[in-house]
Every structure is written in C-alpha cells, then in structure tokens.
Design an enzyme around this catalytic site. Structure first.
Site, short mmCIF file in Angstrom:
data_model
loop_
_atom_site.label_atom_id
_atom_site.label_comp_id
_atom_site.label_asym_id
_atom_site.label_seq_id
_atom_site.Cartn_x
_atom_site.Cartn_y
_atom_site.Cartn_z
NE ARG A 222 -19.62 -31.52 23.95
CZ ARG A 222 -20.91 -31.40 23.77
NH1 ARG A 222 -21.71 -32.05 24.57
NH2 ARG A 222 -21.31 -31.16 22.41
CB ILE B 129 -21.36 -15.35 21.49
CG1 ILE B 129 -20.05 -16.05 22.38
CG2 ILE B 129 -22.22 -16.00 20.67
CD1 ILE B 129 -20.59 -17.19 23.25
CG HIS C 80 5.75 3.58 6.35
ND1 HIS C 80 4.68 4.33 6.85
CD2 HIS C 80 6.03 3.80 5.05
CE1 HIS C 80 4.15 4.82 5.81
NE2 HIS C 80 4.85 4.54 4.42
P1 NAI Z 1 -21.07 -11.49 27.04
O1 NAI Z 1 -20.96 -11.52 28.56
O2 NAI Z 1 -20.04 -10.97 26.00
O3 NAI Z 1 -22.35 -10.83 26.60
C1 NAI Z 1 -23.60 -10.95 27.07
C2 NAI Z 1 -24.30 -9.82 26.90
O4 NAI Z 1 -25.80 -10.05 27.04
C3 NAI Z 1 -24.02 -8.65 27.70
O5 NAI Z 1 -23.84 -7.45 26.83
C4 NAI Z 1 -25.19 -8.55 28.73
O6 NAI Z 1 -25.71 -7.13 28.76
C5 NAI Z 1 -26.44 -9.29 27.79
N1 NAI Z 1 -27.50 -9.82 28.67
C6 NAI Z 1 -27.47 -10.36 29.61
N2 NAI Z 1 -28.63 -10.73 29.86
C7 NAI Z 1 -29.55 -10.36 29.14
C8 NAI Z 1 -31.03 -10.57 28.84
N3 NAI Z 1 -31.83 -11.34 29.69
N4 NAI Z 1 -31.49 -9.95 27.82
C9 NAI Z 1 -30.59 -9.27 26.78
N5 NAI Z 1 -29.28 -9.13 26.97
C10 NAI Z 1 -28.84 -9.69 28.19
O7 NAI Z 1 -21.39 -12.99 26.81
P2 NAI Z 1 -21.32 -13.94 25.46
O8 NAI Z 1 -21.37 -12.91 24.36
O9 NAI Z 1 -22.25 -14.81 25.71
O10 NAI Z 1 -19.93 -14.62 25.32
C11 NAI Z 1 -19.54 -15.74 26.36
C12 NAI Z 1 -17.99 -15.56 26.72
O11 NAI Z 1 -17.59 -16.11 25.64
C13 NAI Z 1 -17.54 -14.21 27.30
O12 NAI Z 1 -16.93 -14.29 28.47
C14 NAI Z 1 -16.72 -13.88 26.07
O13 NAI Z 1 -15.35 -13.39 26.74
C15 NAI Z 1 -16.35 -15.27 25.47
N6 NAI Z 1 -16.06 -15.16 23.85
C16 NAI Z 1 -14.96 -14.72 23.52
C17 NAI Z 1 -14.89 -14.11 22.49
C18 NAI Z 1 -13.64 -13.38 21.80
O14 NAI Z 1 -12.70 -13.39 22.77
N7 NAI Z 1 -13.46 -13.17 20.87
C19 NAI Z 1 -15.60 -14.62 21.25
C20 NAI Z 1 -16.93 -15.14 21.91
C21 NAI Z 1 -17.15 -15.60 23.21
#
Ligand code: NAI
Length: 455
Positions: free
Chosen positions: A35, A186, A441
């Site tokens: 991509r 996310i 500070h």
């Molecule tokens: P995540 O693992 O952070 O959160 C997923 C959430 O969805 C969890 O709270 C889980 O309990 C919930 N979940 C799972 N299945 C579900 C369902 N069927 N119904 C309702 N809730 C459900 O994953 P996310 O937010 O998709 O991010 C993906 C990856 O991207 C992560 O590994 C994250 O570390 C990375 N990322 C990191 C960022 C940062 O460092 N600031 C920013 C965005 C993403």
C-alpha cells in the site's frame, strides 16, 4: 534473480525502520510494501488521528476559553478541511520515509510479497510475479482490525455504514449519530474527536471499564470526563447485531438498540499473516501471530518478525525497537528486546499515559508494592493551565527493592512526560536516586517528583 542481504516484508514502522537501519549498516536491503510506506501508523492510525485531535483541541479552546479570559464568536470547525490537512501531514511524512530509505540505499518494491520457499542463497520472495532472493528475511506485515461474526457487520463494512480506523479517517462528513463498538484506544480517540466536533457519540464496550488495561482509577476519571462532555457509554454491553441505521446490544439480558448514522468498529487488531507463504518455509505461528524470541528470531534461522505481526505489543514504538533488535542481531551487535517499560498513551483530552505495572498487575505477580497517588494540582503549571482539572499521577513502587515499577498519569502533557518515567523504570533507578534528579519548573512533570515524597 536479484539477491539481497535482507528483504523486509512490510513498510510500516517495523519494516521501514528495519530497512533504514539495515541499509545504514551496509546490508543490501529491499523493503516490499503493497500500500503506502509508513503502514497503518502513518497512513491510517497514529499520525492522522493526532492531526484530527489537534484540530479538535483548537476548536475546544476557542469554544471554551471564557474561564481563561478568551471569548470568541462564530467558532466553526470544517471537518473536510481537517481531513485535507491530515492528508497533507500524511503525505509529508510518507515522503520523508521514502527519502530516508533512499538515503540508506534501500530498494523499495511496491507490491504484495509472498515467500516462496528456500533457495541456495537463503529465501525466495515473489512480488508481482518477479522472484527475488534474500539471505535473511524480516516479516513486518502488521495487523488488521478484528471483525467479529456479529450479524450485519460484514454487510455494514461492505456498504460503508460500518468503518474501521481506515475509513473513519477519510470520512469527510460529520455523522450526527456515531456508534463506536469497543471502548479501547481507537474507540476513545475517535470518540474524543467526533464528540468535540458535534456528533452524538455512543460507545458500546463489553467490559465494565473503558481503556482496557489502564489503571482502574484513571479509567474511571477518563470515563467521567467524557460522560460530562456528552459521550454515552454502554458498559458491560454486548453488541448482538448491526442494522442499516442502528446497532443492537444486550444489557443485563435485555436487547436494546441505538440509532447510528455511522458505526466505528474498534474491538482490537490481529496479526496479519495471510498469503505471506509462511508455510513454504515452515514459520511457526500461534493464534495467528508469528512466534519470536527476544532477538525477534522466528523458529527458522535467518527469518525474523517485528511489529504487530508477532502480536506481542501492538504499538508503533514497540515495533521500532523490535526492528532495531532484529537488525542488530543480523549484524552481530549484542541487543535484546525488553517489554517491561513500554509506555502506552491514549491521546484523549485529558491524555492518559502509563508505563510498567499497575497495582492490579503487580498484585497478580505477587509483588509487594507501595503506591503514591497525587493530584496533578501538585504542579503549579497544571493549575495555571487547567480549570477544575482532575488529573492524577500514580507511582507504583516495588517495596522490596525500593524501585519504581509503574507510573500512571491522566492530565495534560501526560504523553510527553511518560518517557521520563519509562527511563526511570528501564534503568532500574532507586527511588532515592530519582529524588536527586532536578525537574524543570514550572512543568507538569514535577508532579512525578512531588509524588515520590508522598511514598
Ligand atoms: P483495543 O484492544 O485497544 O480495544 C478494544 C476494545 O474493544 C476493548 O476494550 C474490548 O473489551 C472491546 N471489545 C472487544 N470485543 C467487543 C465487542 N464484541 N463488543 C464491544 N466491545 C468489544 O483495540 P483498538 O482500540 O481496536 O486498537 C487496536 C490496536 O491499535 C491496539 O492494539 C492499540 O494498542 C493500537 N492503537 C494504539 C494507539 C495509541 O497508542 N495511542 C492508538 C490507536 C490504536
């Protein structure tokens, strides 16, 4: 057949950095990307979301500046313009990656790479029908969003009603009702942005807390902040179906539904290993992720894997470091991957940042801890810059060794402060040594120093 010392599969943070480092070290290196260089992080993740969130910050400051003596009228946010700016930011950074690769004499091959067994020189890789050979391989193919078998999700993704992180960052309209499935990183960052710019946001999360592994108290503070801003959280709720203008979920055994103009699916990501030809050389995977050791080696000598594809810590900064460890091993430089002090940040407003153990994880490991828990108001700058801020700083200290093993922050600049905490943990500084450090500070990071004296 072109022969390389190293072929890197995937041009995201792990892949492009590994290629840069390998090229710099004198290895004849190629990186294959299907991509855009920069991967999810640059094109549809970390960077674009930060561009969005900064626009929201400007907007909110203008809207809510009264307490600071600022009033503005007719304040508007033009989301299409935010998206256009984001595209420029991405373009700039992607071209920067291209330039860095060029500077390091890396060959960039555009297309989808598949490993095609071994050869005398090492391994064969096919891209667009052309075969290449490499003495070593680094697999950095990243991850893809998890798509659950919930009725309606597949159809919603096909019609555009359901989005992942990729589509939502290119959507130019502002949905009136945005439903987010998953209250993780996310989900929360996008909830923050779309709430700021006027969408009615509902987050459906199956756990009883948001922000996954974040310290429980900090997760509660974050929840309270966003509830106050009008985000509706449905916790301990299971999504059971996605319609064409709603999402249904089960709460305490009862099925309910919420109206949606758009849906964001953010329930986690999984390693991407499809069609890579791993089986042609026998690379071992577990639950879809490539198994690696602390040198990022797979079970096949000469084949390494770094970044999301090994499923260890799906963060760009982990990927960078894993990439360096892999290349260092290839060139015979002593290095080893350590995962105990990897910072994690959620770029909400207030920001959340943490590193190391929480009280809960320390307890689960049987570590006897002391905890300091102070308000960010211990910092003069924090008080000067925030009205009614409820940020906190928590330190987790291993009692036996008098060593810091965890730092958890919610409040302004948390994202920029956490590396200092990671440094203290990684270098195993004694609490008494940290007390001798001079912090600038007035800064918010002084709160860490203040907290030390509360132990
Ligand atoms: P995540 O693992 O952070 O959160 C997923 C959430 O969805 C969890 O709270 C889980 O309990 C919930 N979940 C799972 N299945 C579900 C369902 N069927 N119904 C309702 N809730 C459900 O994953 P996310 O937010 O998709 O991010 C993906 C990856 O991207 C992560 O590994 C994250 O570390 C990375 N990322 C990191 C960022 C940062 O460092 N600031 C920013 C965005 C993403």
């Amino acid at each position: 057949m072109d022969l390389f010392d190293l072929i890197v599969i995937g041009g995201g943070p792990a892949g492009y950095l590994a290629a840069e480092r390998a090229g710099h070290a004198g290895l004849k290196t190629a990186v294959v990307e299907k991509r855009a260089l920069g991967g999810v992080c640059l094109n549809e993740g970390c960077i674009p979301s930060k561009a969005f969130l900064n626009s929201a910050k400007y907007y909110e400051h203008a809207l809510h500046g009264q307490a600071f003596g600022v009033t503005a009228s007719d304040v508007k946010i033009d989301h299409a313009k935010v998206v256009a700016r984001k595209n420029n930011v991405v373009k700039q950074l992607v071209s920067g990656v291209g330039m860095q690769l060029k500077r390091n004499k890396v060959t960039v091959i555009t297309g989808e790479a598949a490993i095609n067994g071994k050869c005398d020189e090492g391994f064969k890789v096919v891209v667009n029908g052309t075969e290449y050979a490499a003495k070593k391989l680094l697999i950095a193919s990243g991850s893809v969003p998890v798509t659950p078998p919930i009725p309606g999700v597949k159809e919603g993704l096909a019609s555009g009603f359901v989005m992942t992180n990729r589509e939502i960052l290119d959507m130019t309209e502002v949905p009136q009702n945005l439903v987010i499935i998953g209250g993780g990183v996310i989900g929360l960052e996008m909830a923050s942005y779309f709430n700021s710019i006027g969408s009615k946001v509902t987050v459906i999360e199956m756990l009883n807390k948001i922000a996954g592994p974040t310290d429980a108290e900090i997760s509660k503070i974050l929840l309270k902040n966003y509830q106050a801003k009008g985000v509706d959280f449905k916790l301990s709720c299971k999504v059971v179906g996605v319609g064409t203008n709603d999402v249904s979920y089960e709460e305490n055994g009862e099925v309910k539904s919420v109206k949606a103009d758009k849906v964001l699916l953010s329930i986690g990501r999984r390693a991407f290993t499809q069609n890579l030809g791993l089986e042609t050389i026998g690379v071992y995977t577990e639950r879809g992720a490539i198994v690696t050791d602390d040198n990022m080696r797979t079970n096949i000598p000469g084949v390494y894997a770094a970044g999301d594809v090994n499923g260890k810590s799906m963060l760009a900064h982990t990927a960078y470091r894993e990439a360096e460890v892999a290349v260092n091993h290839m060139i015979g430089k002593k290095d080893v991957m350590r995962y105990s002090a990897i910072p994690a940040v959620i770029y909400t407003n207030p920001e959340v940042a943490s590193v190391g153990e929480t009280e809960d994880t320390a307890k689960a490991k049987g570590i006897d801890v002391k905890v300091a828990n102070v308000t960010m108001k211990f910092s003069g700058r924090y008080v000067a810059e925030n009205e009614n801020g409820d940020g906190i700083c928590k330190l987790i200290v291993d009692k036996k060794y008098n060593r810091l093993i965890g730092v958890h922050l919610i409040g302004s600049y948390a994202s920029e402060m956490i590396y200092g905490a990671a440094l203290m943990i990684e270098t195993e500084l004694d609490i008494e040594n940290i007390k001798e450090l001079v912090f600038p500070h007035p800064t918010v990071c002084e709160v860490i120093r203040e907290a030390l004296f509360e132990l």
